[in-house]
Structure formats: structure tokens, C-alpha cells
Design an enzyme around this catalytic site. Structure first.
Site, PDB file in Angstrom:
ATOM      1  N   HIS A 296      -5.159   7.489   1.240  1.00 30.46           N
ATOM      2  CA  HIS A 296      -4.967   9.074   1.393  1.00 30.46           C
ATOM      3  C   HIS A 296      -4.506   9.053  -0.088  1.00 30.46           C
ATOM      4  O   HIS A 296      -3.244   8.539  -0.087  1.00 30.46           O
ATOM      5  CB  HIS A 296      -4.402   9.239   2.358  1.00 30.46           C
ATOM      6  CG  HIS A 296      -4.118   9.177   3.800  1.00 30.46           C
ATOM      7  ND1 HIS A 296      -4.167   8.409   4.589  1.00 30.46           N
ATOM      8  CD2 HIS A 296      -5.987   8.860   3.975  1.00 30.46           C
ATOM      9  CE1 HIS A 296      -4.864   8.569   5.692  1.00 30.46           C
ATOM     10  NE2 HIS A 296      -5.300   9.043   5.549  1.00 30.46           N
ATOM     11  N   TRP A 475       0.553   5.787   0.217  1.00 31.24           N
ATOM     12  CA  TRP A 475       0.944   4.815   0.418  1.00 31.24           C
ATOM     13  C   TRP A 475       0.451   3.932   1.581  1.00 31.24           C
ATOM     14  O   TRP A 475       1.084   3.327   2.259  1.00 31.24           O
ATOM     15  CB  TRP A 475       3.047   4.151   0.915  1.00 31.24           C
ATOM     16  CG  TRP A 475       3.150   5.182  -0.076  1.00 31.24           C
ATOM     17  CD1 TRP A 475       3.234   5.196  -1.431  1.00 31.24           C
ATOM     18  CD2 TRP A 475       3.708   6.692  -0.400  1.00 31.24           C
ATOM     19  NE1 TRP A 475       4.423   6.223  -2.136  1.00 31.24           N
ATOM     20  CE2 TRP A 475       4.449   6.606  -1.239  1.00 31.24           C
ATOM     21  CE3 TRP A 475       4.634   7.008   1.374  1.00 31.24           C
ATOM     22  CZ2 TRP A 475       5.924   8.127  -1.719  1.00 31.24           C
ATOM     23  CZ3 TRP A 475       5.998   7.908   1.559  1.00 31.24           C
ATOM     24  CH2 TRP A 475       6.068   7.865  -0.488  1.00 31.24           C
ATOM     25  N   HIS A 476      -1.555   4.345   1.911  1.00 30.78           N
ATOM     26  CA  HIS A 476      -1.774   3.904   2.958  1.00 30.78           C
ATOM     27  C   HIS A 476      -2.581   3.188   2.283  1.00 30.78           C
ATOM     28  O   HIS A 476      -4.118   3.402   2.903  1.00 30.78           O
ATOM     29  CB  HIS A 476      -2.021   5.354   3.965  1.00 30.78           C
ATOM     30  CG  HIS A 476      -1.365   5.916   4.008  1.00 30.78           C
ATOM     31  ND1 HIS A 476      -1.119   7.665   4.103  1.00 30.78           N
ATOM     32  CD2 HIS A 476       0.109   5.621   4.569  1.00 30.78           C
ATOM     33  CE1 HIS A 476      -0.423   8.001   4.390  1.00 30.78           C
ATOM     34  NE2 HIS A 476       0.313   6.396   5.054  1.00 30.78           N
ATOM     35  N   PRO A 477      -2.895   2.547   1.428  1.00 25.94           N
ATOM     36  CA  PRO A 477      -4.042   1.498   1.136  1.00 25.94           C
ATOM     37  C   PRO A 477      -4.746   0.309   2.313  1.00 25.94           C
ATOM     38  O   PRO A 477      -3.909  -0.236   3.015  1.00 25.94           O
ATOM     39  CB  PRO A 477      -3.606   0.635  -0.608  1.00 25.94           C
ATOM     40  CG  PRO A 477      -2.544   0.551   0.041  1.00 25.94           C
ATOM     41  CD  PRO A 477      -1.559   1.867   0.847  1.00 25.94           C
ATOM     42  N   SER A 517      -3.622   9.981   9.876  1.00 24.65           N
ATOM     43  CA  SER A 517      -2.775  10.038   9.019  1.00 24.65           C
ATOM     44  C   SER A 517      -1.788   9.344   8.564  1.00 24.65           C
ATOM     45  O   SER A 517      -1.399   9.098   7.098  1.00 24.65           O
ATOM     46  CB  SER A 517      -1.890  11.633   9.544  1.00 24.65           C
ATOM     47  OG  SER A 517      -1.041  11.447   9.948  1.00 24.65           O
TER      48      SER A 517
END
Length: 541
Positions: A296, A475-477, A517
Site C-alpha cells: 500500500h 508497511w504492508h508488503p 487495509s
């Protein structure tokens, strides 16, 4: 340690790995070794205090300080990607925002060939690890190891104004986005307990650590040990010595979306030609290893506030900051018990969408970067706040690959942000949704002016230029060892790595698409379900 034999060796004590190792070690006849590269700093003060993320996310004692490749569609910038490097992994350094995910997206996983991964399949696992003293018991768990707090029980003026403004803009209220309905606006839920972080280090590796689980910290995995194409152990560095740990049943990689594919490639599992070019013996040609990377990209609009009700005027004043922290230490309440964000909205920015497509979120400070916590670092000197935004289901796909046989060298990370034209359009729609909410009277009354990008940024091209200049990771890889049955799938729905034996990947890298999310709750569920996959579907000896 190098001579010991275990039933399972798990690499990575993060969101998935801690849960997985705990459940495996509850079996009376199984011994589990859990290897963690980081130091045991999960009880440090600023790790436990939720607002402390501003102090730890740029500290190498707590995070891997990864950088992406220059991003062609983000002004050629390298984007900083911190990842947790301590027990609990990124659950020990994240914003603690507890969002399970969109039920429709989990059902999409099942439709993509991931049998057993629909929402109803995963709901028992979410309930199993959750400890929420409220909500509909048909959806919420009440006695699991991860405690969940409602910020609605401690509302703030900015949070209330944002909540009302969203509703006036046509976004429905939703008091529990982890319950019967995902879409809407509501106060955040956090993975905290009594105002402190509740990471997987505390939930699974604390006082309830099973006797048959050995946690070894500062143990850097270097590669997988093989007998033919069967994984039989892990080679790792500990206290300056290269050691080996043997696994009689299975090896499990839970090192996350960057390091799990790195370990596979270092161990000869990946794109054959790529590995041969580095002089690595190919154990299995699995072309999907390291592919399907997505994240994201988050931007934000910042505002000057009419009232002194933000964190800007507190964190920039040592006396006021000391008073705020003193009150927190007594009550375990207030802004230090939050990650500075309080309310979010999951929204269909495009009316043609059948699912929420963007997220917008209230944060109680404003600066030139989400990492700034001082004037010197870019914090605004006046009272301010920002509303962050990002698309929920990015279409752009990138990759993570090694460029060296040195396990201590970070792989090459290229998420290819905004590479897909629809991602660019969605971010523009998200930006306009934020402005629509900010224009509602409930929030407009608290705004002096929009400070970034400012009222002169109006047309779509100017908005997109601002997103390119201001975008940072959320911080969502995920996704680099994706699950499925297509040509680029790395693991099957039982999380077994293709073309080899006794090896699985159990972490967020197996996600085929963005579930939500936020990704931490789903990562813990993967650890819980992964344990059942291993116990109920073991490899043959």
C-alpha cells in the site's frame, strides 16, 4: 545447539512465526526450534508504548532498514521499508491497527484456487487468537492470546469530528469493522492491552511459552539444509559461529515477504536461470519465488488546526510531553496509548466498486513525513493533523530477488508503485474523498487551512504529482511466495513449497492479494491455520 535435533525448525518469530511455533510446540511429542535474527528487545519501553513507533521505526536495534529500488512512478525515489527485527517481528513495531480484512477478499482467495482460505474458513482462526471483551460472539473471540482494544471507549475531539464528517459525506458508520460488516467509518481497534502493545511476542512467546519450544534470538538464518530435495534443517549464524539445526519433520519459513523469498533463493528454490547466474545450485525451478510483490502506497493531506488539540503542540514541547506521558503512566490512556491515529473509513471511492476500494484515516499530527516527531525532522510548529489515504487493492506488482549469495546482504526490492494506471486513478479518487470529508462542517470548523499540498492543487495531474512526491509505504508488503495453483504459485493451499519436500512458507508472503487495509491480523491467522495444515497434513517421512 548445532548438534540438536528438533521435529520442526521455524525461521522467524514474527506475526505468523510466533503463532505457528507456539501451536506446534503444544503437541506433547514435538520439539520446536524458533530462530529469530533480532535481539530480545520486545519489552523495551518504547516498543510497549503504542505512540513509541515514532521512536523505533528508524532505529536499527528494532528494524531491518530496507530500501526499495528507485520507483519510476514515485519521482524515482527509494522508499524506506522498515521491518521488525525482534521477537514479534513487525507486530512489535507496527501501528497496532487491528483489521482482519475484507470478507469478500478472502472469498476471492478461494476463487483464485486457494481452497480452505475463504472468509468462513478463516473466521475460526481469527476468533481463536483474539481476546476482545465486546462485540458479537458470532464474529469475535474472547479468550485468545492477542488482546484487542476499542478506541471508541476513549474518544477525542478530532476523532469525533472526522467520524461525523465522514458520515455527512455519505460514508456509513460502522462500530465494528471486524464484525458483520467491513465497510464504513469507525474508531480504530488496536492490538493492545491496558494501553500497551500486545504483539505476538507477548501473546505467544511470553508467560505461556510451551516447554517444548526453544526460542533462539540473534540467530540469522543463512539457508536450508537438504537431502536431495527434502528440507532437513537450517544453517544459521549465532554469536559469530555458523551452526546447523536439524528438523526431522519439517522446515518452515516465517521470515516475512522480504526474507522468506531471499532464503528460498539462497537455498536453490526459485527462478532457475536467475539462480544459476549467481552460481547457486538449483534444487527446484519455481518461477514465482519473489514475484507478486505488492504494498500500500500511502499519501496524506495535512491541515493546520484551529484548536490546540493535536500532538504537534505536545511533542514539540518537552514540558507538555512529560505531562502527557506522566498521565499515561498512571492511567494507561490518552494519545500515548494510540499510534497517533484514531479513526478510519473504508470507502468505495468509485461507485462502480462492489467492495471498499480506499482507506482514509485521521492522524493527530502533521509534518512533511509520517516519521517526523520533531521540528528538526519536519514536524509543523503549529497545531496540525493529517488524513492519510491509500487504495486497498493495488494492481501493480513488483518483485524481491537476491543479487548476491551473501545472506547478510538485503535483496533487491521493487514494488513498482503506481505502475498500473488504475492505481494512479484510485489514488486520485482517494485524495478527493479526503477533501470531501474535510469540507464537511464538523471537520471544517477545526481547519485553518490545508497546508499540504495546498488549495492550488486542483486538477488530476497536479493531484497525482503530489501523490508521487509524498507517497510512503504503509508497511504492508506481501505476496512474494504466493499461494495458489497457477504457474506463479510458490506454495499450495496447504502452504507446501512446490517441487520440494518437508518445506513450507507460513507468513504474509503467501497472500495472493491484499486482504485488507492492514495485514497483521491476517498474518497471525496464517500462522494459526498454518499450524493446522502442518499437523493435519504432514509430509511423509
Amino acid at each position: 545447539m548445532s548438534d540438536e535435533q528438533f521435529d520442526y525448525v521455524v525461521v522467524g518469530a514474527g506475526s505468523s512465526g510466533a503463532a505457528l511455533a507456539h501451536r506446534l510446540a503444544q503437541q506433547p511429542d514435538k520439539r520446536v526450534l524458533l530462530l529469530e535474527a533480532g535481539q530480545p528487545r520486545h519489552n523495551d519501553f518504547w516498543v510497549k508504548v503504542p505512540m513509541g513507533i515514532g521512536k523505533i521505526l528508524q532505529n536499527p536495534n528494532y528494524v531491518w532498514q530496507f530500501q526499495t529500488e528507485p520507483q519510476a512512478h514515485v519521482n524515482n525515489q527509494k522508499v524506506y521499508w522498515p521491518r521488525g527485527k525482534l521477537p514479534g517481528g513487525s507486530s512489535s513495531v507496527n501501528g497496532m491497527i487491528y483489521v482482519r480484512g475484507d470478507p469478500a477478499e478472502f472469498d476471492n482467495w478461494r476463487a483464485l484456487g486457494c481452497d480452505g482460505w475463504g472468509y468462513q474458513d478463516l473466521l475460526p482462526y481469527f476468533k481463536k487468537f483474539e481476546n476482545a471483551a465486546w462485540g458479537d460472539p458470532a464474529y469475535r473471540g474472547g479468550d485468545g492470546p492477542i488482546h484487542v482494544t476499542e478506541l471508541a471507549k476513549d474518544p477525542q475531539a478530532l476523532g469525533d469530528a472526522f467520524l461525523q464528517a465522514c458520515q455527512h459525506a455519505g460514508i456509513p458508520a460502522n462500530p465494528d469493522y471486524n464484525g458483520a460488516r467491513y465497510e464504513g467509518v469507525g474508531y480504530l481497534q488496536l492490538s493492545t492491552r491496558d494501553g500497551q502493545r500486545c504483539s505476538t511476542a507477548h501473546g505467544y512467546l511470553g508467560d505461556t511459552l510451551p516447554a517444548r519450544l526453544t526460542l533462539l534470538t540473534q540467530a540469522q538464518a543463512m539457508g536450508i539444509l537438504w537431502e536431495g530435495t527434502r528440507a532437513v534443517g537450517v544453517r544459521y549464524m549465532h554469536e559469530g559461529q555458523l551452526r546447523e539445526a536439524r528438523a526431522s519433520c519439517e522446515v518452515v519459513l516465517s521470515a516475512g515477504p522480504i526474507l522468506s523469498p531471499q532464503l528460498l533463493e539462497l537455498s536453490g528454490v526459485g527462478q532457475g536461470a536467475r539462480l544459476q547466474a549467481l552460481g547457486i545450485e538449483v534444487k527446484a525451478d519455481v518461477p514465482g519465488v519473489g514475484e507478486n510483490l505488492l504494498d500500500h502506497l500511502q499519501s496524506r493531506i495535512t491541515f493546520e488546526c484551529t484548536q490546540r488539540i493535536t500532538l504537534n503542540e505536545i511533542v514539540s514541547n518537552p514540558v507538555r510531553q512529560a505531562l502527557m506521558m506522566a498521565k499515561y503512566l498512571v492511567t494507561r490512556r490518552g494519545m500515548p496509548a494510540t499510534p497517533t491515529a484514531t479513526v478510519h473509513a473504508l470507502v468505495r471511492a468509485n461507485p462502480q466498486e462492489t467492495q471498499p476500494s480506499v482507506k482514509i484515516q485521521m492522524h493527530h499530527l502533521s509534518a512533511n513525513s509520517r516519521y517526523a516527531r520533531s521540528a528538526a525532522a519536519g514536524l509543523d510548529l503549529f497545531p496540525g493533523f493529517h488524513i492519510g489515504f491509500f487504495q486497498l487493492r493495488p494492481r501493480s506488482r513488483g518483485s524481491v530477488h537476491i543479487s548476491s549469495t551473501d545472506a547478510m546482504q538485503a535483496p533487491t526490492m521493487d514494488p513498482r508503485y503506481l505502475d498500473h494506471s488504475e492505481d494512479q486513478e484510485e489514488m486520485v479518487r482517494a485524495f478527493r474523498m479526503v477533501r470531501k470529508v474535510a469540507s464537511q462542517e464538523a471537520l471544517r470548523a477545526l481547519i485553518v487551512r490545508e497546508t499540504r499540498p495546498g488549495p492550488d492543487v486542483l486538477d488530476d495531474a497536479a493531484v497525482l504529482d503530489y501523490v508521487r512526491a509524498s507517497g510512503q509505504t504503509s508497511w504492508h508488503p506481501i505476496g512474494t511466495c504466493k499461494m495458489g495453483n497457477d504457474a506463479l504459485a510458490v506454495v499450495d493451499p496447504l502452504l507446501r513449497v512446490r517441487c520440494v519436500q518437508a518445506l513450507r512458507v507460513v507468513d504474509s508472503s503467501i497472500m495472493p492479494t491484499m486482504p485488507s487495509s492492514n495485514t497483521n491480523a491476517a498474518s497471525i491467522a496464517i500462522g494459526e491455520k498454518g499450524a493446522d495444515c502442518i499437523l493435519h497434513h504432514p509430509f511423509k517421512a
